[in-house]
Design a protein around this motif. Sequence first.
Motif, PDB file in Angstrom:
ATOM      1  N   ALA A   1       0.930  -1.144   0.175  1.00 52.34           N
ATOM      2  CA  ALA A   1      -0.268   0.056   0.123  1.00 52.34           C
ATOM      3  C   ALA A   1       0.995   1.155   0.251  1.00 52.34           C
ATOM      4  N   VAL A   2       2.039   1.187   0.730  1.00 49.90           N
ATOM      5  CA  VAL A   2       2.909   2.305   0.840  1.00 49.90           C
ATOM      6  C   VAL A   2       3.627   2.484  -0.642  1.00 49.90           C
ATOM      7  N   GLU A   3       3.997   1.456  -0.943  1.00 49.93           N
ATOM      8  CA  GLU A   3       4.822   1.239  -2.324  1.00 49.93           C
ATOM      9  C   GLU A   3       3.889   1.782  -3.464  1.00 49.93           C
ATOM     10  N   ALA A   4       2.599   1.787  -3.307  1.00 49.84           N
ATOM     11  CA  ALA A   4       1.778   2.038  -4.548  1.00 49.84           C
ATOM     12  C   ALA A   4       1.755   3.745  -4.430  1.00 49.84           C
ATOM     13  N   ARG A   5       2.013   4.248  -3.326  1.00 51.00           N
ATOM     14  CA  ARG A   5       2.118   5.956  -3.242  1.00 51.00           C
ATOM     15  C   ARG A   5       3.464   6.352  -3.490  1.00 51.00           C
ATOM     16  N   CYS A   6       4.451   5.530  -3.523  1.00 54.98           N
ATOM     17  CA  CYS A   6       5.970   6.059  -3.491  1.00 54.98           C
ATOM     18  C   CYS A   6       6.963   4.932  -4.207  1.00 54.98           C
ATOM     19  N   GLY A   7       8.048   5.238  -4.737  1.00 50.70           N
ATOM     20  CA  GLY A   7       8.758   4.023  -5.537  1.00 50.70           C
ATOM     21  C   GLY A   7       9.489   3.455  -4.561  1.00 50.70           C
ATOM     22  N   ARG A   8       9.951   3.766  -3.389  1.00 47.60           N
ATOM     23  CA  ARG A   8      10.884   3.208  -2.716  1.00 47.60           C
ATOM     24  C   ARG A   8      10.392   3.070  -1.096  1.00 47.60           C
ATOM     25  N   VAL A   9      10.702   1.883  -0.390  1.00 49.61           N
ATOM     26  CA  VAL A   9      10.052   1.799   0.689  1.00 49.61           C
ATOM     27  C   VAL A   9      11.106   0.987   1.756  1.00 49.61           C
ATOM     28  N   SER A  10      11.207   1.614   3.193  1.00 49.12           N
ATOM     29  CA  SER A  10      12.067   1.018   3.753  1.00 49.12           C
ATOM     30  C   SER A  10      11.305   0.178   4.886  1.00 49.12           C
ATOM     31  N   LEU A  11      11.498  -0.890   5.253  1.00 50.91           N
ATOM     32  CA  LEU A  11      10.720  -1.781   6.349  1.00 50.91           C
ATOM     33  C   LEU A  11      11.617  -2.274   7.453  1.00 50.91           C
ATOM     34  N   VAL A  12      11.274  -1.873   8.451  1.00 55.55           N
ATOM     35  CA  VAL A  12      11.781  -2.372   9.843  1.00 55.55           C
ATOM     36  C   VAL A  12      10.809  -3.506  10.564  1.00 55.55           C
ATOM     37  N   LEU A  13      11.407  -4.489  11.029  1.00 58.15           N
ATOM     38  CA  LEU A  13      10.470  -5.475  11.387  1.00 58.15           C
ATOM     39  C   LEU A  13      11.025  -6.277  12.726  1.00 58.15           C
ATOM     40  N   LYS A  14      10.402  -6.506  13.622  1.00 52.80           N
ATOM     41  CA  LYS A  14      10.748  -7.384  14.789  1.00 52.80           C
ATOM     42  C   LYS A  14       9.747  -8.427  15.115  1.00 52.80           C
ATOM     43  N   ALA A  15      10.150  -9.634  15.374  1.00 60.08           N
ATOM     44  CA  ALA A  15       9.055 -10.725  15.622  1.00 60.08           C
ATOM     45  C   ALA A  15       9.146 -11.601  16.965  1.00 60.08           C
ATOM     46  N   ASP A  16       8.319 -11.651  17.553  1.00 57.33           N
ATOM     47  CA  ASP A  16       8.277 -12.523  18.713  1.00 57.33           C
ATOM     48  C   ASP A  16       7.391 -13.679  18.327  1.00 57.33           C
ATOM     49  N   ILE A  17       8.086 -14.906  18.087  1.00 63.53           N
ATOM     50  CA  ILE A  17       7.216 -15.994  17.609  1.00 63.53           C
ATOM     51  C   ILE A  17       7.299 -17.061  18.879  1.00 63.53           C
ATOM     52  N   ARG A  18       5.839 -17.197  19.018  1.00 70.26           N
ATOM     53  CA  ARG A  18       5.668 -18.265  20.275  1.00 70.26           C
ATOM     54  C   ARG A  18       3.979 -18.669  19.935  1.00 70.26           C
ATOM     55  N   GLU A  19       4.074 -20.060  19.631  1.00 74.40           N
ATOM     56  CA  GLU A  19       2.795 -20.463  19.485  1.00 74.40           C
ATOM     57  C   GLU A  19       1.851 -20.748  20.717  1.00 74.40           C
ATOM     58  N   GLY A  20       0.520 -20.675  20.389  1.00 74.79           N
ATOM     59  CA  GLY A  20      -0.313 -20.911  21.373  1.00 74.79           C
ATOM     60  C   GLY A  20      -0.635 -19.896  22.374  1.00 74.79           C
ATOM     61  N   ARG A  21      -0.333 -18.847  22.476  1.00 70.49           N
ATOM     62  CA  ARG A  21      -0.411 -17.662  23.327  1.00 70.49           C
ATOM     63  C   ARG A  21      -1.138 -16.319  22.660  1.00 70.49           C
ATOM     64  N   GLY A  22      -2.367 -16.290  22.749  1.00 69.39           N
ATOM     65  CA  GLY A  22      -3.085 -15.284  22.312  1.00 69.39           C
ATOM     66  C   GLY A  22      -2.987 -14.231  23.241  1.00 69.39           C
ATOM     67  N   GLY A  23      -3.466 -12.848  22.784  1.00 66.99           N
ATOM     68  CA  GLY A  23      -3.757 -11.732  23.792  1.00 66.99           C
ATOM     69  C   GLY A  23      -2.177 -11.201  24.252  1.00 66.99           C
ATOM     70  N   ARG A  24      -1.183 -11.545  23.734  1.00 71.46           N
ATOM     71  CA  ARG A  24       0.155 -11.443  24.187  1.00 71.46           C
ATOM     72  C   ARG A  24       0.332  -9.842  24.214  1.00 71.46           C
ATOM     73  N   MET A  25      -0.039  -9.225  23.331  1.00 74.41           N
ATOM     74  CA  MET A  25       0.427  -7.718  22.827  1.00 74.41           C
ATOM     75  C   MET A  25      -0.329  -7.036  24.293  1.00 74.41           C
TER      76      MET A  25
END
Length: 97
Positions: A61-85
């Motif tokens: 969606a951002v790329e559709a509005r401009c030609g170049r995008v920077s993405l920073v991503l951090k993940a916490d991967i843990r199965e079976g645990r909802g509501g963690r946010m």
Amino acid sequence: MLVAFSVTPIGSGEDVGEIVAEAVRVVRASGLPNRTDAMFTTVEGESWDEVMAVVKDAVAAVEARCGRVSLVLKADIREGRGGRMEAKVEAVERHLA
């Protein structure tokens, strides 16, 4: 799984809020639990594929509005645990009280 990410349009000037809002719209429309703050948007989902599809669509969606995008991503991967946010923040708040 929690994923915090930041999408930044490159080359579109200093005021990027309008373009970044396109990414946030995608996240909110996904129906997954999410929170946006000044630096990141956090998304919570059951699987890698579910959450990363939302990130991919937000970047597109951002790329559709401009030609170049920077993405920073951090993940916490843990199965079976909802509501963690919310639970992770509540745990810190309990210690601060």
